[in-house]
Design a protein around this motif. Structure first.
Motif, PDB file in Angstrom:
ATOM      1  N   LYS A 477     -67.028   5.590  -2.009  1.00  0.00           N
ATOM      2  CA  LYS A 477     -67.831   5.238  -3.180  1.00  0.00           C
ATOM      3  C   LYS A 477     -67.021   4.286  -4.048  1.00  0.00           C
ATOM      4  N   ARG A 478     -67.644   3.282  -4.595  1.00  0.00           N
ATOM      5  CA  ARG A 478     -66.947   2.425  -5.544  1.00  0.00           C
ATOM      6  C   ARG A 478     -66.897   3.111  -6.905  1.00  0.00           C
ATOM      7  N   LEU A 479     -65.898   2.772  -7.693  1.00  0.00           N
ATOM      8  CA  LEU A 479     -65.827   3.277  -9.060  1.00  0.00           C
ATOM      9  C   LEU A 479     -67.067   2.829  -9.821  1.00  0.00           C
ATOM     10  N   THR A 480     -67.622   3.712 -10.635  1.00  0.00           N
ATOM     11  CA  THR A 480     -68.674   3.281 -11.541  1.00  0.00           C
ATOM     12  C   THR A 480     -68.066   2.386 -12.614  1.00  0.00           C
ATOM     13  N   ALA A 481     -68.925   1.695 -13.344  1.00  0.00           N
ATOM     14  CA  ALA A 481     -68.439   0.863 -14.456  1.00  0.00           C
ATOM     15  C   ALA A 481     -67.617   1.698 -15.426  1.00  0.00           C
ATOM     16  N   GLU A 482     -68.108   2.917 -15.714  1.00  0.00           N
ATOM     17  CA  GLU A 482     -67.417   3.773 -16.681  1.00  0.00           C
ATOM     18  C   GLU A 482     -66.074   4.247 -16.143  1.00  0.00           C
ATOM     19  N   GLN A 483     -66.013   4.616 -14.856  1.00  0.00           N
ATOM     20  CA  GLN A 483     -64.732   5.041 -14.276  1.00  0.00           C
ATOM     21  C   GLN A 483     -63.727   3.897 -14.268  1.00  0.00           C
ATOM     22  N   PHE A 484     -64.185   2.704 -13.933  1.00  0.00           N
ATOM     23  CA  PHE A 484     -63.295   1.548 -13.906  1.00  0.00           C
ATOM     24  C   PHE A 484     -62.731   1.275 -15.301  1.00  0.00           C
ATOM     25  N   VAL A 485     -63.613   1.217 -16.293  1.00  0.00           N
ATOM     26  CA  VAL A 485     -63.169   0.900 -17.656  1.00  0.00           C
ATOM     27  C   VAL A 485     -62.256   2.002 -18.193  1.00  0.00           C
ATOM     28  N   ASP A 486     -62.619   3.271 -17.963  1.00  0.00           N
ATOM     29  CA  ASP A 486     -61.767   4.368 -18.433  1.00  0.00           C
ATOM     30  C   ASP A 486     -60.385   4.304 -17.792  1.00  0.00           C
ATOM     31  N   ALA A 487     -60.329   3.968 -16.514  1.00  0.00           N
ATOM     32  CA  ALA A 487     -59.032   3.863 -15.834  1.00  0.00           C
ATOM     33  C   ALA A 487     -58.178   2.776 -16.458  1.00  0.00           C
ATOM     34  N   ILE A 488     -58.805   1.653 -16.803  1.00  0.00           N
ATOM     35  CA  ILE A 488     -58.061   0.560 -17.447  1.00  0.00           C
ATOM     36  C   ILE A 488     -57.579   0.998 -18.827  1.00  0.00           C
ATOM     37  N   TRP A 489     -58.420   1.724 -19.559  1.00  0.00           N
ATOM     38  CA  TRP A 489     -58.008   2.222 -20.881  1.00  0.00           C
ATOM     39  C   TRP A 489     -56.886   3.248 -20.763  1.00  0.00           C
ATOM     40  N   GLN A 490     -56.931   4.086 -19.721  1.00  0.00           N
ATOM     41  CA  GLN A 490     -55.826   5.033 -19.510  1.00  0.00           C
ATOM     42  C   GLN A 490     -54.509   4.280 -19.321  1.00  0.00           C
ATOM     43  N   LEU A 491     -54.568   3.216 -18.566  1.00  0.00           N
ATOM     44  CA  LEU A 491     -53.371   2.424 -18.304  1.00  0.00           C
ATOM     45  C   LEU A 491     -52.862   1.741 -19.561  1.00  0.00           C
ATOM     46  N   SER A 492     -53.787   1.186 -20.321  1.00  0.00           N
ATOM     47  CA  SER A 492     -53.408   0.303 -21.432  1.00  0.00           C
ATOM     48  C   SER A 492     -53.269   1.013 -22.769  1.00  0.00           C
ATOM     49  N   GLY A 493     -53.909   2.176 -22.919  1.00  0.00           N
ATOM     50  CA  GLY A 493     -53.932   2.827 -24.224  1.00  0.00           C
ATOM     51  C   GLY A 493     -54.724   2.056 -25.254  1.00  0.00           C
ATOM     52  N   ALA A 734     -62.144 -11.960 -20.164  1.00  0.00           N
ATOM     53  CA  ALA A 734     -61.109 -11.907 -21.204  1.00  0.00           C
ATOM     54  C   ALA A 734     -60.882 -10.469 -21.658  1.00  0.00           C
ATOM     55  N   ILE A 735     -61.958  -9.661 -21.672  1.00  0.00           N
ATOM     56  CA  ILE A 735     -61.831  -8.258 -22.078  1.00  0.00           C
ATOM     57  C   ILE A 735     -60.884  -7.529 -21.136  1.00  0.00           C
ATOM     58  N   LEU A 736     -61.103  -7.704 -19.831  1.00  0.00           N
ATOM     59  CA  LEU A 736     -60.269  -7.028 -18.843  1.00  0.00           C
ATOM     60  C   LEU A 736     -58.821  -7.485 -18.946  1.00  0.00           C
ATOM     61  N   ILE A 737     -58.601  -8.792 -19.055  1.00  0.00           N
ATOM     62  CA  ILE A 737     -57.233  -9.307 -19.100  1.00  0.00           C
ATOM     63  C   ILE A 737     -56.485  -8.795 -20.333  1.00  0.00           C
ATOM     64  N   GLU A 738     -57.180  -8.690 -21.467  1.00  0.00           N
ATOM     65  CA  GLU A 738     -56.524  -8.188 -22.677  1.00  0.00           C
ATOM     66  C   GLU A 738     -56.096  -6.739 -22.505  1.00  0.00           C
ATOM     67  N   HIS A 739     -56.957  -5.934 -21.887  1.00  0.00           N
ATOM     68  CA  HIS A 739     -56.590  -4.535 -21.646  1.00  0.00           C
ATOM     69  C   HIS A 739     -55.415  -4.444 -20.674  1.00  0.00           C
ATOM     70  N   LEU A 740     -55.426  -5.254 -19.632  1.00  0.00           N
ATOM     71  CA  LEU A 740     -54.315  -5.230 -18.682  1.00  0.00           C
ATOM     72  C   LEU A 740     -53.027  -5.717 -19.323  1.00  0.00           C
ATOM     73  N   ARG A 741     -53.142  -6.697 -20.217  1.00  0.00           N
ATOM     74  CA  ARG A 741     -51.944  -7.172 -20.923  1.00  0.00           C
ATOM     75  C   ARG A 741     -51.368  -6.054 -21.793  1.00  0.00           C
ATOM     76  N   ALA A 742     -52.261  -5.294 -22.435  1.00  0.00           N
ATOM     77  CA  ALA A 742     -51.792  -4.151 -23.230  1.00  0.00           C
ATOM     78  C   ALA A 742     -51.098  -3.129 -22.334  1.00  0.00           C
ATOM     79  N   GLY A 743     -51.636  -2.922 -21.135  1.00  0.00           N
ATOM     80  CA  GLY A 743     -50.980  -2.028 -20.184  1.00  0.00           C
ATOM     81  C   GLY A 743     -49.623  -2.547 -19.762  1.00  0.00           C
ATOM     82  N   ALA A 744     -49.524  -3.855 -19.551  1.00  0.00           N
ATOM     83  CA  ALA A 744     -48.249  -4.460 -19.187  1.00  0.00           C
ATOM     84  C   ALA A 744     -47.225  -4.296 -20.303  1.00  0.00           C
ATOM     85  N   GLU A 745     -47.669  -4.442 -21.524  1.00  0.00           N
ATOM     86  CA  GLU A 745     -46.760  -4.245 -22.662  1.00  0.00           C
ATOM     87  C   GLU A 745     -46.238  -2.813 -22.701  1.00  0.00           C
TER      88      GLU A 745
END
Length: 809
Positions: A477-493, A734-745
């Motif tokens: 199963k692919r991640l739902t939109a909500e699972q994908f976004v929540d996972a990115i938020w978990q990473l990035s805070g 841009a939304i995704l990249i900003e969250h990933l950048r926050a995770g990288a930080e």
């Protein structure tokens, strides 16, 4: 960076290769193809007729002898014969009229698109009728010590076809799968390391119980499923005009308390109060709509689809082409809801026949047409929850199996008239569900504790034999939109501070509300000195503050007449409109130990000068128990010029002219606002220790492109394929990249950070496993000796684009 470029190129190839091949409007089998085949082909090749050895009763029979070749109209014999210029060979034969060119073109398009065929449909008449009443099959004998009820049934099914048992999955795959399935979140890196290191033989069962015991996480994950199924959302068609009502608060509490499913069904069909009324009331569309979109017909369609797995949409317009349901049956359900006598319309044309309130399974009871509307709804609720009604429990356990296993026992999920691939498994699960109090969590636990759930499947989770599905383990199963976004938020805070769903995520006691209450103070700019602020005026408010000691909790609430956008330290926190709509959120993750700056852009809307104001309150609780409150007052600064740049970091605030804010006296807002400040701030407090979940927010552009529906219609399964829009958004968002950048930080923040520790941490956070030596070698070269934020952002993007992250296997 060459290694990263290569990695990204591979990921791009993966994305491109999984795009849906079809763009544009696909042919509708039920409404476009079935009528053509009935008119021109059935007389000789349907029912008990198979002239020339060719039958089109089912898709499997249609494909025999290459009469039809999905994807290849040119190679399909039936189309060749339809267009044959020789009357001796042409179909239809004899004196029957030829198939018109427009219809031939539709048939060709249908074949080239793969010959979609409604599950279970046959031109030979119904071959399967699902039972109405519950059935509790005897469990097969235990084989090789596999005593779990689900495994006993699955083992028997596989043995009948002489097929091997799927292999078990490893601990890291199980951990990631069950965490995403039950609570929609990735396990933390610490949780993953601890679980993999733990040697207890019952650790999987303990993990399952722990996940199901996380009531808020469970609730906020399964909201996605239920919002789709019950057509509930936080904005969209009908809400602005009052033609639609949310059931969000009722649904949240029902899931949090694990309300029994039969009780949920009763309250959805015959609502005891306004909290659950929105489901049966549907959407009151603006303007002129077809009869099939009227509220009574929506009721008929919605209760049938959501709770019975029946498609009444065709039957709402005419007797169904693809199922046994009739126009009269669809209108019978609609008449239960209707306040007025209801005339049957066929294809939007009146028939002169009046509908009589009835439901389609009179074997266990019927509706009294003479009863009041409320009485009729209560009678219908009793029938849906009737102990002899096995269709409702079969439908919901099939949906739960589909959510966890990737495909229903009956497929599609809304075609419950289709024969299941294992009737004993479906009936046993449904009967067990009924006999154990319609307990949703219990059934979820029953499935995920089985070896069947904890096993691997092949690429499609099953194989086709003669056109029939054969179970071969769980489907990916692919991640739902909500699972994908929540996972990115978990990473990035970097999850948002406020949410849109109209309920509290925790219990707010009256005592806590009273403790958090503040007196509101409303402000505006200098324009109030000379009268009412002009319509369209925008102002910029500013307040700087510095915490005096370590902060334990920081919350903020804001409202405006008419609208505002709130920023802290140049980052948007939330926005809102309407003076009575107090928005609130936690600031703890955004707060600096040094200077902090609040900015509020406020707008006075309207067509003429009118009252305008802004209220904001910040509550700081320090580690030693001291409390500091900051409220809008004359100490705030206001500029009558709002910078034109979109991003606040580009605003040149020192070049603006600043004034003292004007405190507004004797406002109509104050009394009502003061009654709610304590509740609003207390909500931010009880919610502050949990990451905000995307299921609580209105969909943004990223969630939409990832498949979150607008919920104007019931959605029971989301597409598993990647679309071109998703591929583009995942590459450019841009939304995704900003969250990933926050995770990288975050992962590069500590001084001892190096490439080795970054790789290890990222793999445990995103994939719940340690990296292989090959992966380490690849990424060490990419990161270099001193990884910077931009390189780490690229690596994070590359990993979240891989199938291992994107797909739940």
């Amino acid at each position: 960076m060459n290694i990263i470029a290569t990695f990204l190129l591979f990921v791009g190839f993966f994305l491109a290769s999984t795009l849906s091949a079809e763009e544009g409007q696909r042919v509708d089998f039920a409404h476009e193809i079935v009528p053509i085949l009935k008119e021109h082909c059935i007389e000789c090749h349907g029912g008990d007729k198979s002239k020339g050895g060719m039958s089109i009763n089912t898709r499997r029979l249609f494909l025999e002898g290459e009469a039809a070749v999905p994807g290849d109209a040119m190679g399909s014999l039936f189309l060749e014969l339809i267009e044959d210029p020789d009357p001796e060979y042409r179909m239809p034969s004899d004196d029957n009229p030829q198939v018109p060119e427009a219809q031939v073109a539709l048939l060709k398009q249908w074949v080239n698109e793969g010959m979609d065929w409604e599950a279970g449909y046959t031109f030979g008449g119904p071959t399967y009728e699902p039972p109405l009443r519950p059935r509790s099959p005897e469990l097969p004998a235990i084989v090789d010590g596999r005593d779990h009820p689900v495994d006993r049934l699955i083992d028997s099914y596989l043995a009948t076809g002489d097929r091997p048992l799927p292999e078990s999955i490893d601990d890291s795959t199980f951990l990631r799968r069950v965490s995403l399935d039950l609570v929609g979140l990735l396990p933390t890196a610490e949780e993953a390391r601890a679980f993999l290191a733990y040697s207890s033989p019952n650790k999987r069962d303990r993990l399952i119980d722990d996940l199901l015991g996380r009531d808020i996480d469970y609730t906020e994950h399964w909201l996605t499923f239920w919002n789709d199924l019950l057509r509930n959302d936080y904005d969209g068609t009908g809400f602005i005009t009052g033609g639609r009502k949310q059931i969000s608060g009722w649904l949240y509490e029902a899931l949090r308390r694990n309300k029994s499913f039969d009780a949920m069904v009763r309250e959805l069909i015959a609502p005891p109060d306004a909290e659950s009324l929105g489901f049966i009331d549907g959407i009151k569309w603006r303007g002129t709509v077809s009869v099939a979109q009227s509220l009574p017909i929506q009721f008929s369609q919605n209760v049938s689809q959501s709770l019975l797995g029946i498609n009444m949409k065709c039957a709402s317009c005419h007797d169904s082409f693809i199922d046994r349901w009739t126009l009269a049956e669809a209108y019978g359900l609609a008449a239960i809801y209707s306040e007025e006598p209801l005339e049957l319309f066929r294809c939007d044309k009146p028939t002169g026949v009046m509908a009589e309130a009835a439901w389609p399974f009179p074997e266990i009871g019927q509706i009294d047409p003479a009863a009041t509307k409320q009485e009729r709804l209560e009678q219908l609720a009793d029938l849906f929850a009737h102990p002899e009604n096995g269709r409702v429990p079969r439908t919901i356990v099939n949906r739960l199996w589909g959510q966890l296993m990737g495909r229903g026992i009956v497929h599609p999920l809304d075609a419950m008239g289709t024969e299941p691939w294992d009737a004993d498994l479906l009936d046993w699960l449904a009967s067990d569900f009924q006999q154990n109090g319609y307990d949703l969590k219990r059934t979820l636990r029953l499935i995920v504790t089985s070896h069947a759930y904890q096993s691997s499947g092949d690429a499609v989770g099953g194989v086709a034999e003669g056109g029939n599905y054969v179970y071969n383990g769980p489907s990916p199963k692919r991640l739902t939109a909500e699972q994908f976004v929540d996972a990115i938020w978990q990473l990035s805070g970097s999850a948002p501070a406020a949410f849109d769903a109209p309920f509290s995520r925790g219990v707010v006691s009256p005592e806590l509300s009273e403790r958090f209450a503040v007196s509101s103070s409303w402000v505006w700019g200098p324009s109030v000195d000379t009268g009412l602020p002009p319509d369209g005026e925008k102002i910029l408010l500013r307040r700087e503050f510095k915490p005096s000691k370590p902060v334990r909790f920081a919350g903020i609430i804001t409202a405006a007449d008419n609208a505002f956008v709130l920023y802290l330290n140049k980052e948007e926190v939330f926005s809102g409109s309407g003076w009575a709509n107090l928005r609130g959120g936690s600031l703890a993750s955004r707060l600096s130990d040094d200077a902090n700056e609040i900015l509020i852009v406020a707008e006075n809307r309207g067509s003429q000068p009118n009252v305008a104001g802004v209220f904001c309150a910040v509550r700081l609780e320090y580690a030693d128990g001291a409390v500091e409150t900051i409220v809008t007052d004359q100490g705030w600064q206001v500029s009558e010029t709002v910078p034109e740049e979109t991003l606040p970091e580009k605003w040149k605030l020192d070049e603006l002219t600043w004034h003292d804010a004007r405190v507004l006296r004797d406002t109509d807002w104050k009394k009502k606002t003061d009654a709610n400040t304590g509740i609003a701030l207390a909500k931010t407090f009880v919610e502050s220790d949990r990451m905000l979940r995307s299921s609580l927010l209105k969909a943004d552009s990223l969630m939409r492109s990832l498949g979150r529906p607008n919920r104007d219609q019931i959605v029971t399964s989301r597409p598993n394929e990647l679309t071109a829009l998703e591929a583009v958004d995942l590459s450019t968002s841009a939304i995704l990249i900003e969250h990933l950048r926050a995770g990288a930080e975050k992962v590069t923040r500590t001084p001892e950070t190096n490439a080795e520790s970054i790789i290890e941490e990222v793999y445990f956070r995103l994939l719940s496993r340690p990296p292989s030596w090959k992966e380490k070698a690849l990424l060490r070269k990419a990161l270099g000796r001193n990884p910077d934020v931009e390189v780490v952002t690229d690596v994070l993007w590359a990993i979240v684009m891989t199938p291992e992250f994107f797909i739940i296997r």
